[in-house]
Write an enzyme that holds these catalytic residues in place. Sequence first.
Site, PDB file in Angstrom:
ATOM      1  N   GLU A   1       0.882  -1.167   0.000  1.00 25.00           N
ATOM      2  CA  GLU A   1       0.000   0.000   0.000  1.00 25.00           C
ATOM      3  C   GLU A   1       0.916   1.212   0.000  1.00 25.00           C
ATOM      4  O   GLU A   1       1.404   1.635   1.056  1.00 25.00           O
ATOM      5  CB  GLU A   1      -0.933  -0.033   1.216  1.00 25.00           C
ATOM      6  CG  GLU A   1      -2.080   0.948   1.118  1.00 25.00           C
ATOM      7  CD  GLU A   1      -1.633   2.377   1.391  1.00 25.00           C
ATOM      8  OE1 GLU A   1      -1.361   3.117   0.412  1.00 25.00           O
ATOM      9  OE2 GLU A   1      -1.535   2.732   2.561  1.00 25.00           O
TER      10      GLU A   1
ATOM     11  N   GLU B   1       3.274   8.998  -3.820  1.00 20.48           N
ATOM     12  CA  GLU B   1       4.286   8.436  -2.919  1.00 20.48           C
ATOM     13  C   GLU B   1       5.307   7.583  -3.665  1.00 20.48           C
ATOM     14  O   GLU B   1       6.071   6.851  -3.054  1.00 20.48           O
ATOM     15  CB  GLU B   1       3.622   7.615  -1.814  1.00 20.48           C
ATOM     16  CG  GLU B   1       2.862   8.456  -0.798  1.00 20.48           C
ATOM     17  CD  GLU B   1       2.334   7.631   0.359  1.00 20.48           C
ATOM     18  OE1 GLU B   1       2.560   6.400   0.374  1.00 20.48           O
ATOM     19  OE2 GLU B   1       1.694   8.209   1.248  1.00 20.48           O
TER      20      GLU B   1
END
Length: 691
Positions: free
Chosen positions: A144, A153
């Site tokens: 994740e 990210e």
Amino acid sequence: MSIFTRSFDPITGCSIWEEKHPDYDHHQEVARSAFADMLHDHERNEKYFVALKQAIEKVHSKGKKANVLDIGTGTGLLSMMAAKSGADSVTACEAFTPMAECAFEIIQKNGFESKVKLVQKRSTEMTVGENGDMKTRANILITEVFDTELIGEGALSTFKHAQQFLLEEDRIVIPNKGTVWIQVVESKTIQAWQKINEIRDPESEKVLISPPIAMNQCHGSSAVHDLQLSQMPYDSFTFLSNPVIMFNFDWSGKEPLIFNENVTKSTKAIASGTAQAIFMWWSLIMDPDNKVNLSCAPVWQHPDALLSETKDVESMFNAADRIPWRDHWMQAIYYLPNEIKVDKDQEIGLVACHDEYSFWFKVEPDPTQKVEYPRSPVCDCSVHLALSRSRIGQLNDKEKQAKYLKVLKKYITPDTVCFCFSDNSLIGLSVSNLGAKKTIILEPNNLSCRALQSFITANQLTDKVQIVQKVEDLPKNMKVNLVFGEPYYVNSIFPWDNLRFLYLSQKYAPGIPTVPMGGSIRGVAVEFKDLHKIRTPLGICEGFDMSCFDKLLLDSSKISDNPVEVHPLWEYPAKALTSIFDLAYFDFRNEFDETQEIKFKGNTPIFGAGSLNGLALWIDWHLDIETTVSTGPLTQVIPGERITWDKNTRQGVFLFRKIKNVTCQNAIDWSLTFNLKKDRIFEFNFNVKKS
């Protein structure tokens, strides 16, 4: 041994040295990591668990061992799920040292230390081989690494590296795919966070200040505007298109991941209007069979919302209560570089671009023409660099403008000389066009100074307005008749930090009338529907004991956090459990002693029953005896009912460590201490007791 950190005193504007715990930086990093919020997301956890079980069963059905790699394991939750689901080996990597140490303790406490190998590295640093971090490549990847923008990210590089160096060719990746959705909208409310409108005299409608042309032609800030779109009033925007899928990412690697991509799609406008912004959200397909879907859609598109055809404001808010709450994955607004008028049923072109970390968009009125792909948004006018989106929203608040201008007009004459003690204040410029002789604006921030100067030039106010960047350079022999401010300061965090106006006016213009004339710190006890979860202990999460993590966060928070934090409360539903109560009043007409410790205390009764998990705090500015500008609720607060908050300010929030069920038999004892000489200038204490 203590350490000393240098920080900024928001009231005096001076740098100060504060004594801190020797591991302060470490604990601050842990406290701000926000893992707990994600782990309270039951739907996320459950769908990862389901997809993992299916993947392990599928690998075993082929007669193979299930070797799982968990990238960015955090607390180790997904790794323990894999081990519990029958994985033959599990390798978890976590580069963040405090979290890696905590994960090891959690894995051990839950009895999986012999099944999960923890590697304290970034996945891009991992090695495979007899003496490597993994003996063989994994055939199941679970990770994740997503944010509100999905790829912000570094998801693209993380998956690509894993596909090339850490995974078998025949692999299962969880999640399997990612989809980015967009929807074109028109909204004056949203546009007011991007462009500054004219300021007019509320009585004569005369234009007092116009924005520089360059500002309203600027692409704006490159930073994503993430927020809880489901909490936007449904009547504050108009859909000009249906939702459209713009990007698909195959995390499994069956289709290559592209780091720089431009896409154009045609769609039909569903209403006439002006295309001003793009709503964006994403969804994940968790499994290769496309059966497990995790959606981050706003309420009107979410599969769990169960909305009827009638989508009024009330039904939207009620439906929002039925969908999963997430603060780690929200939705985003992208502002279009050029506003485009469209007609209902017109074919329009949706242009979308992304690099490795971010998206940007454009709308074309004619999709048949050759598309010129837009560049990544960059502010060319300085204003979007100097002003936050919420500050731009404040500058566009016509109701507050009207209150300030109405009161200021009572003081303004052709001989009036003013001090303006407020950062990037356009009210300060407006006073000059109300007839004041001279306005001296204290503007210490270089970017704000440059932005303000562009307004001065555009409105031909060079002879009437003077910018001063240091308090020491304020004119000392000039007769000043009025001091005013909004008040707002770039470096302020908490609402009461803006009491810097009191400090400045008393220190550098004592005895001169001020607007505002006073300020009140106010509060209301609330039952948050969701916000309290960011600080609520996990305890048992999906059947795993997370008490080690709870203790780590609590200990770190006690060392590094102020008990009060700030949030834009319009995004977080809450019902009132008390009426509004006053904690402190500061009369700016009285002499201010910066060495004095001021204490306030009181008691407020609770009305009705509920789960008391927080208190909301804000400041009201009293412009004169009759006129108040609030940074808190917009409408009357009624115990038991939902509170409507100002969208352009953040309120203070005190979250109780232990949530208390209360009734009208309870009350709250509170105290507030104000002392400039202490590390924590404003100290709040709240205790629940029997009334």
